[in-house]
Design an enzyme around this catalytic site. Structure first.
Site, PDB file in Angstrom:
ATOM      1  N   ASP A  76      30.162  21.397 -19.451  1.00  0.00           N
ATOM      2  CA  ASP A  76      29.078  20.476 -19.079  1.00  0.00           C
ATOM      3  C   ASP A  76      28.835  19.424 -20.156  1.00  0.00           C
ATOM      4  OD1 ASP A  76      27.126  19.447 -17.443  1.00  0.00           O
ATOM      5  OD2 ASP A  76      25.617  20.955 -17.940  1.00  0.00           O
ATOM      6  N   GLY A  77      28.365  18.265 -19.733  1.00  0.00           N
ATOM      7  CA  GLY A  77      27.967  17.227 -20.672  1.00  0.00           C
ATOM      8  C   GLY A  77      28.880  16.006 -20.702  1.00  0.00           C
ATOM      9  N   ASN A  78      29.798  15.914 -19.763  1.00  0.00           N
ATOM     10  CA  ASN A  78      30.694  14.747 -19.731  1.00  0.00           C
ATOM     11  C   ASN A  78      29.916  13.445 -19.554  1.00  0.00           C
ATOM     12  OD1 ASN A  78      32.725  16.605 -19.784  1.00  0.00           O
ATOM     13  ND2 ASN A  78      33.402  16.290 -17.667  1.00  0.00           N
TER      14      ASN A  78
ATOM     15  N   TRP B 194      27.869  12.500 -22.623  1.00  0.00           N
ATOM     16  CA  TRP B 194      28.771  12.056 -23.691  1.00  0.00           C
ATOM     17  C   TRP B 194      29.092  10.577 -23.504  1.00  0.00           C
ATOM     18  CZ3 TRP B 194      33.636   9.883 -23.815  1.00  0.00           C
ATOM     19  CH2 TRP B 194      34.318   9.909 -25.043  1.00  0.00           C
TER      20      TRP B 194
ATOM     21  N   ARG C  61      30.303   6.994 -16.776  1.00  0.00           N
ATOM     22  CA  ARG C  61      30.402   8.461 -16.710  1.00  0.00           C
ATOM     23  C   ARG C  61      31.842   8.944 -16.556  1.00  0.00           C
ATOM     24  NH1 ARG C  61      26.158  11.770 -15.602  1.00  0.00           N
ATOM     25  NH2 ARG C  61      27.571  13.132 -14.452  1.00  0.00           N
TER      26      ARG C  61
ATOM     27  N   GLU D 131      27.742  22.399  -5.374  1.00  0.00           N
ATOM     28  CA  GLU D 131      26.589  21.491  -5.459  1.00  0.00           C
ATOM     29  C   GLU D 131      26.983  20.097  -5.954  1.00  0.00           C
ATOM     30  OE1 GLU D 131      26.454  24.741  -6.644  1.00  0.00           O
ATOM     31  OE2 GLU D 131      25.404  25.326  -4.813  1.00  0.00           O
ATOM     32  N   ASN D 132      28.154  20.000  -6.574  1.00  0.00           N
ATOM     33  CA  ASN D 132      28.555  18.702  -7.126  1.00  0.00           C
ATOM     34  C   ASN D 132      28.862  17.655  -6.044  1.00  0.00           C
ATOM     35  OD1 ASN D 132      30.190  20.229  -9.997  1.00  0.00           O
ATOM     36  ND2 ASN D 132      28.196  19.254  -9.922  1.00  0.00           N
TER      37      ASN D 132
ATOM     38  N   ARG E 217      26.738  14.397  -5.770  1.00  0.00           N
ATOM     39  CA  ARG E 217      26.923  13.223  -6.641  1.00  0.00           C
ATOM     40  C   ARG E 217      27.450  12.030  -5.836  1.00  0.00           C
ATOM     41  NH1 ARG E 217      28.701  15.391 -12.559  1.00  0.00           N
ATOM     42  NH2 ARG E 217      27.243  17.142 -12.579  1.00  0.00           N
TER      43      ARG E 217
ATOM     44  N   ARG F 117      21.555  27.566 -18.429  1.00  0.00           N
ATOM     45  CA  ARG F 117      21.575  28.143 -17.087  1.00  0.00           C
ATOM     46  C   ARG F 117      23.015  28.389 -16.639  1.00  0.00           C
ATOM     47  NH1 ARG F 117      19.116  23.006 -16.363  1.00  0.00           N
ATOM     48  NH2 ARG F 117      20.684  21.431 -15.893  1.00  0.00           N
TER      49      ARG F 117
HETATM   50  C1  IPE Z   1      27.914  22.887 -13.622  1.00  0.00           C
HETATM   51  O1  IPE Z   1      27.476  21.711 -14.189  1.00  0.00           O
HETATM   52  C2  IPE Z   1      29.153  22.637 -12.792  1.00  0.00           C
HETATM   53  C3  IPE Z   1      30.358  22.307 -13.533  1.00  0.00           C
HETATM   54  C4  IPE Z   1      30.479  22.286 -14.841  1.00  0.00           C
HETATM   55  C5  IPE Z   1      31.518  21.990 -12.718  1.00  0.00           C
HETATM   56  P1  IPE Z   1      26.353  20.801 -13.498  1.00  0.00           P
HETATM   57  O2  IPE Z   1      26.158  19.641 -14.394  1.00  0.00           O
HETATM   58  O3  IPE Z   1      26.740  20.523 -12.103  1.00  0.00           O
HETATM   59  O4  IPE Z   1      25.088  21.776 -13.487  1.00  0.00           O
HETATM   60  P2  IPE Z   1      23.532  21.454 -13.406  1.00  0.00           P
HETATM   61  O5  IPE Z   1      23.353  20.479 -12.270  1.00  0.00           O
HETATM   62  O6  IPE Z   1      23.131  20.854 -14.714  1.00  0.00           O
HETATM   63  O7  IPE Z   1      22.882  22.769 -13.167  1.00  0.00           O
HETATM   64  C1  IPE Z   2      30.355  18.346 -16.244  1.00  0.00           C
HETATM   65  O1  IPE Z   2      29.770  17.209 -16.788  1.00  0.00           O
HETATM   66  C2  IPE Z   2      31.441  18.015 -15.255  1.00  0.00           C
HETATM   67  C3  IPE Z   2      31.089  18.304 -13.856  1.00  0.00           C
HETATM   68  C4  IPE Z   2      29.996  18.852 -13.451  1.00  0.00           C
HETATM   69  C5  IPE Z   2      32.070  17.926 -12.857  1.00  0.00           C
HETATM   70  P1  IPE Z   2      28.559  16.467 -16.074  1.00  0.00           P
HETATM   71  O2  IPE Z   2      29.103  15.381 -15.212  1.00  0.00           O
HETATM   72  O3  IPE Z   2      27.680  17.443 -15.378  1.00  0.00           O
HETATM   73  O4  IPE Z   2      27.830  15.844 -17.324  1.00  0.00           O
HETATM   74  P2  IPE Z   2      26.265  15.649 -17.519  1.00  0.00           P
HETATM   75  O5  IPE Z   2      25.634  17.006 -17.308  1.00  0.00           O
HETATM   76  O6  IPE Z   2      25.821  14.663 -16.500  1.00  0.00           O
HETATM   77  O7  IPE Z   2      26.143  15.178 -18.922  1.00  0.00           O
HETATM   78 MG    MG Z   3      26.030  18.476 -15.965  1.00  0.00          MG
END
Ligand code: IPE
Ligand code: IPE
Ligand code: MG
Length: 225
Positions: free
Chosen positions: A11-13, A16, A24, A58-59, A62, A179
């Site tokens: 998480d956190g891409n 970053w 993003r 859930e992704n 987006r 979480r």
């Molecule tokens: C969890 O990250 C899913 C993946 C890393 C693929 P999210 O960024 O989707 O989770 P939430 O929304 O912060 O719970």
């Molecule tokens: C995790 O990074 C990758 C996926 C969930 C696909 P995020 O895209 O959730 O990065 P943040 O949480 O918005 O920083």
């Molecule tokens: Mg995330």
């Protein structure tokens, strides 16, 4: 080392990239490279299974552009890293509602699963279109269709996506979120959890070693003494 299976919530891409004033998708690009690196680091450490949370059920919430980019990135990475993975003995597997993915993506996933199926060094499991609750609900439905009338833990496990894979010993989540986000709910009942503030694209080999060292100090009791 007792670390057979490491699972990672990468998480956190997005954050970053935002911090650097980049779109993003640049974060996702770096994150995908990191995914490839962590597989190699795990192989070096003797870890046998590494599960990477790649895309959750859930992704789909987006923006379509971002979702499309994530899938095209997956295909690009698999193609680009294929020979390297063969050299390193990496077996690629998927877990999730993979069958529901667009035909084109599904074909690519199946192809890589098939081509790497005899590799022995490490299994890299990509949790793709994965949701923990959905996995359990689907397992129950599949079992019922198969005539199962009464469940126990052993029977239910047989209907999960990858029943032969041992439960994760350690789950790492990056980016400071505390979480589970619907990841491997059944399988992590007794996993050790490790949270770090580091954003996924910045996660280094040292960060991994730090997590592993922390894990090695833990006393896993599994309810015993
Ligand atoms: C969890 O990250 C899913 C993946 C890393 C693929 P999210 O960024 O989707 O989770 P939430 O929304 O912060 O719970
Ligand atoms: C995790 O990074 C990758 C996926 C969930 C696909 P995020 O895209 O959730 O990065 P943040 O949480 O918005 O920083
Ligand atoms: Mg995330």
């Amino acid at each position: 080392m007792n670390l057979t299976h490491l699972a990672v919530i990468m998480d956190g891409n997005g954050r970053w990239a935002e911090k650097k004033g980049l779109p993003r998708i640049e974060g996702h690009r770096r994150g995908a490279q990191k995914a490839e690196e962590i597989i190699e680091w795990c192989a070096e450490l003797g870890v046998k299974y590494v599960t990477l949370y790649t895309f959750s059920t859930e992704n789909w919430k987006r923006p379509k552009d971002e979702v499309d980019f994530l899938f095209s990135l997956l295909v690009e990475m698999l193609n680009k890293k294929f020979s390297r993975m063969m050299e390193q003995g990496v077996r690629i597997r998927f877990c999730g509602l993979v069958e529901r993915l667009p035909e084109q993506i599904l074909t690519v996933c199946k192809k890589f699963e098939q081509k790497t199926k005899d590799n022995q060094k490490i299994q890299a499991i990509l949790a793709l279109n994965y949701g923990g609750r959905r996995e359990i609900v689907d397992a129950i439905n599949k079992a019922i269709q198969n005539g199962v009338r009464e469940f126990d833990e052993i029977i239910l496990r047989e209907y999960l996506y990858l029943p032969d894979v041992p439960d994760p010993d350690l789950v790492i989540r990056t980016s400071g979120e505390l979480r589970i986000s619907n990841f491997l709910l059944w399988q992590i009942a007794y996993s050790e959890l490790y949270f770090t503030e580091v954003l996924w694209p910045d996660f280094s080999k040292e960060d991994l070693l730090k997590a592993v060292k922390d894990f090695e100090k833990r006393h896993r009791r599994f309810g015993g003494l």
